[in-house]
Write a protein that holds these residues in place. Structure first.
Motif, short mmCIF file in Angstrom:
data_model
loop_
_atom_site.label_atom_id
_atom_site.label_comp_id
_atom_site.label_asym_id
_atom_site.label_seq_id
_atom_site.Cartn_x
_atom_site.Cartn_y
_atom_site.Cartn_z
N THR A 1 0.90 -1.21 -0.03
CA THR A 1 0.12 0.11 0.06
C THR A 1 0.85 1.45 -0.09
O THR A 1 2.18 1.44 0.20
CB THR A 1 -0.76 0.12 1.13
OG1 THR A 1 -0.09 0.20 2.45
CG2 THR A 1 -1.69 -1.07 1.16
N VAL B 1 0.78 3.48 2.32
CA VAL B 1 1.48 3.56 3.75
C VAL B 1 2.79 2.55 3.69
O VAL B 1 3.95 2.83 4.24
CB VAL B 1 0.57 2.91 4.73
CG1 VAL B 1 1.11 2.88 5.94
CG2 VAL B 1 -0.71 3.90 4.92
N TRP B 2 2.93 1.35 3.29
CA TRP B 2 3.86 0.51 3.15
C TRP B 2 5.16 1.49 2.38
O TRP B 2 6.14 1.22 2.97
CB TRP B 2 3.54 -0.81 2.48
CG TRP B 2 3.13 -1.87 3.39
CD1 TRP B 2 2.03 -1.84 4.32
CD2 TRP B 2 3.57 -3.19 3.47
NE1 TRP B 2 1.80 -2.75 4.78
CE2 TRP B 2 2.96 -3.95 4.11
CE3 TRP B 2 4.52 -3.96 2.51
CZ2 TRP B 2 2.76 -5.24 4.64
CZ3 TRP B 2 4.71 -5.30 2.88
CH2 TRP B 2 3.99 -5.93 3.87
N LYS C 1 5.63 4.35 1.96
CA LYS C 1 6.23 5.54 2.70
C LYS C 1 6.94 5.10 3.80
O LYS C 1 8.19 5.57 3.98
CB LYS C 1 4.85 6.22 3.14
CG LYS C 1 5.49 7.33 4.04
CD LYS C 1 4.46 8.36 4.46
CE LYS C 1 4.91 9.54 5.49
NZ LYS C 1 3.73 10.23 5.98
N ALA C 2 6.64 4.03 4.55
CA ALA C 2 7.58 3.45 5.73
C ALA C 2 8.81 2.90 5.31
O ALA C 2 9.94 3.00 5.70
CB ALA C 2 6.68 2.46 6.46
N ALA D 1 6.72 -0.48 8.34
CA ALA D 1 6.61 0.44 9.48
C ALA D 1 7.24 -0.37 10.83
O ALA D 1 8.16 0.20 11.54
CB ALA D 1 5.44 0.72 9.82
N SER E 1 5.30 -5.42 8.43
CA SER E 1 4.92 -4.57 7.61
C SER E 1 6.43 -3.62 7.60
O SER E 1 7.27 -3.86 8.45
CB SER E 1 3.89 -3.44 8.12
OG SER E 1 4.44 -2.76 9.32
#
Length: 135
Positions: A34, A36-37, A39-40, A91, A89
């Motif tokens: 995703t 979010v993934w 970005k992390a 993160a 993940s």
């Protein structure tokens, strides 16, 4: 035009690699990569672990760390704790990086050093000055 702070192809490949290792370990479907993934993973690559001052980590070091977690930290200890179960993940990988460095060191039976020094030795993180953590 490449947007500043945009994930790179390397970030995507690292996320896909992590997703495949998670799925294989958990015997489950491959998690979806995703935004979010991405970005992390970008933040891990550009800035390093969440608790450290900014120190980039090269893609090849992240790739090796992912493999190490799922190849060598994949069994439960006496307490039932397993690092590979905790890394679900990018993160989590970024947040737990310093503890993974400690786990790698303790698995080899080495004496405790600063997390920064262990990261440099364990995963080849380069940097001239790194704040001592965990001491």
């Amino acid at each position: 035009i490449v947007e500043a702070n945009a994930p790179t192809t390397s970030d995507l490949l690292l996320c896909e690699h992590l997703a495949k290792r998670i799925a294989k370990h958990a015997d489950s479907p491959v998690p979806r990569v995703t935004p979010v993934w991405l970005k992390a993973m970008r933040l891990l690559r550009e800035r390093g672990p969440t608790e450290w001052p900014d120190e980039p980590i090269p893609e090849d070091r992240i790739d090796r760390a992912i493999d190490y977690v799922f190849d060598h930290l994949n069994e439960c200890g006496n307490s039932g704790f397993c690092w590979a179960d905790q890394i679900r993940s990018p993160a989590a990988l970024r947040k737990q990086w310093p503890k993974l460095v400690l786990a790698k060191k303790s698995k080899k039976g080495k004496s405790v050093e600063s997390l920064a020094e262990m990261a440099r030795k364990a995963f080849g993180v380069n940097g001239t000055e790194q704040k001592e953590l965990g001491q």
